[in-house]
Write a protein that holds these residues in place. Structure first.
Motif: not given
Lengths: 399, 399
Positions: A59-63
């Motif tokens: 679902g995306g990139f998590v930082l």
């Protein structure tokens, strides 16, 4: 003047630079690779006040921005995708991709949430939470190819929110005046559902149009606009709206002596209904439009009606605390009536609330009168509004 | 039983074979090379009763069938082009070209006029005229690329009708019962003009549709249908009709949360008006639709209105003689009310009449109740009607 204001003012030029980079290279849903690469270039090695953890999800990139052991986790969300709209602003940093542009302000969201990471890592503020920054793919146009699901849906499914106790999502709105934040408790945005009507009719030579309403698929498709309005209008007290978004019939000049035998109409249907009522409305739309087309055309045309569920309604839990935190830092928070936009932050928010946490979705004024609406070729929000957005995120992070 | 009937009955199987060959390989306007090559394969070397002369014009291919010295010249016309329609008949000889089909019966016209050449060359009949067989390109969709002019327009300009004293054009009509010919004196078909309306509006996010009629180009374009009707209806006693043929707005699902900022509507506008009144109507349409769009949208949208003149009206001179010639050979000729089709045979006919000659355009019944209309995916006329068409052409040739 709060430290959040100072940090945000300090970082505004950098956010503008980041935003313009993203703006010039827009990517539509599920193709946000370049944007994610740009985000990953911000790393914590040159800073000493926080460490960064990277996570790649479908679902995306998590930082994760880690400020200490055992701090509670607060999440912020930026959406990454652009829209299939040809930009016509003439800006020096306008989209370099024909037919695609950041016409909803997601580029500003990315820059603001990156601003949070940088402010914390540089020690400009000292959060009382570890921060989970969600850079989420595919917010726009749920139901569309190549994957009908949205990035927020996947992030919630994939466990990206496990342990998150508070989730805040700030979205710019060019039609609201810069300088305030606007939200409310409870529903703030709607179910963003789509209706697609495919008409199949006999067609014919344009000169033989005595019974055109029986055979001209374009004429019949045009009637679907008032047909849907007639279904939805009796529910108007419930805050429901519908609006045509597309119609394709004929081949322009090359078929200009032909009554089309096929037409495809797209309509948006937006509500705040809960799951059961929403499903009942969808079934009613399918049944009634099919029946109305048959009657209108004296049973000579047929309609294949599909309802594509969009994002579920966005429902805030925790607005009072959100508001008092921001007001304590001198940020104006105004009550806003709900509107029938849609955002898949609702998937994320529903998850957090189900786990007993808080979720607030709010708008940042980014323009005002005379500014073009979102989703238009002329969309050009006030980018200085990112300063207030970052200030608010930092105040929340330290609350 | 006349010799024309016998000759036509004799040649029906051959005409069916030719027609099906053409039908399987349709070519749209200005690309009729394969069809012309097929026609040229019929040569007179194997026959002794006439000689063939070939002429290539920009407007098409002309075959002179010479039966004697100093005979007057009579012309027949076949049109060559197909339409941008996907055939859905499922016939064994259906179009092999995706998206293109002979959905107006021009394939039958080609076979009938070729039948004339073969009948005369084989000595089945003895014409009192030399025959000029016009195989004309680009009858459909005047105004469309690659060349807005039609084949008939060019043939008239190029001198292909010099010396022609009588011109007869027979056109199949699937909605009329097989077995008769139908026509009238004076106007039989209309000016086939097109109106194109390009709307430019602000567009917007579908959730912000409180003032949708100001900003949604699709909603505004849909209104152009009643707008044109309102202009044309007061003239209805004059036999005028308008009908929408195309509308393009949005990009389907991928733009299903956007109110489109652009839309393009196509409408047919058909009349029997003479040149001056026709021009005045066109100017009125341009002025009034532009003004109506501005008013409807509170001056927030604009319309660029183009009127593309189609073929001029088709006006018969000499129906009484045509009818008596055919009836003398036992062919039923019924009076038909004019209709608002259009055909560029009008260019050819106008030329011949201006030179003092006769011109009759007539329909051949080729089906009847239950047969699909022209310009539809299901179009499948009664091909046995070619027999009556050939019989009539031969009776005229020998009159």
């Amino acid at each position: 003047m709060s430290i959040y204001f100072e940090a945000a003012a300090n970082l505004l030029p950098w956010m503008i630079e980041m935003r313009r980079q993203v703006h010039a290279h827009p990517e539509v849903r599920w193709s946000e690779e370049g944007t994610i690469m740009l985000i990953k270039q911000l790393n914590s090695s040159s800073y000493s006040h926080a460490s960064f953890l990277h996570h790649d999800y479908q679902g995306g990139f998590v930082l994760d921005v880690i400020s200490g052991i055992d701090l509670p986790i607060m999440a912020f969300r930026a959406d990454l995708d652009a829209l299939p709209i040809q930009e016509e602003t003439g800006l020096p940093f306008a989209s370099q991709v024909p037919g695609v542009s950041h016409a909803c302000g997601h580029d500003l969201h990315i820059a603001m949430v990156l601003g949070v990471a940088r402010a914390v890592a540089a020690g400009l503020v000292k959060p009382t939470h570890n921060l989970r920054l969600l850079f989420q793919r595919a917010e726009e146009n749920p139901g569309a190819p190549p994957d009908p699901n949205s990035g927020g849906y996947y992030l919630a499914q994939e466990g990206a929110l496990i342990g998150v106790t508070k989730l805040y999502v700030l979205h710019v709105l060019s039609t609201l005046k810069t300088g305030s934040i606007y939200s409310c408790e409870g529903p703030i945005m709607g179910n963003s559902d789509r209706v697609c009507v495919k008409i199949k009719a006999l067609g014919g030579h344009v000169a033989h149009n005595a019974d055109a309403r029986d055979v001209n698929a374009l004429r019949i498709a045009s009637e679907c606009i008032p047909m849907l309005e007639a279904i939805v209008n009796p529910l108007a007290g419930r805050n429901i709206s519908c609006e045509p978004t597309g119609l394709i019939a004929g081949k322009g000049q090359s078929s200009s002596n032909i009554m089309p035998s096929e037409a495809e109409a797209w309509l948006a249907c937006r509500t705040y209904l809960g799951a059961d009522e929403r499903t009942a409305l969808h079934e009613g739309i399918k049944r009634q439009i099919s029946g109305n087309v048959a009657r209108y055309s004296n049973n000579r045309a047929s309609a294949e009606v599909t309802v594509i569920p969009g994002h579920p309604a966005t429902i805030n839990h925790g607005f009072a605390g959100f508001k008092s935190t921001l007001e304590a830092s001198g940020i104006a928070v105004l009550d806003k009536a709900p509107e029938l936009g849609g955002d898949d932050a609702s998937h994320l928010g529903n998850y957090v609330v189900q786990q007993g946490g808080e979720f607030v979705y709010a708008f940042i004024g980014a323009g005002g009168e005379g500014f073009a609406d979102h989703h238009t070729p002329q969309f050009n929000p006030d980018e200085s509004a990112m300063q207030l957005g970052l200030e608010a995120y930092l105040a929340l992070a330290c609350s």
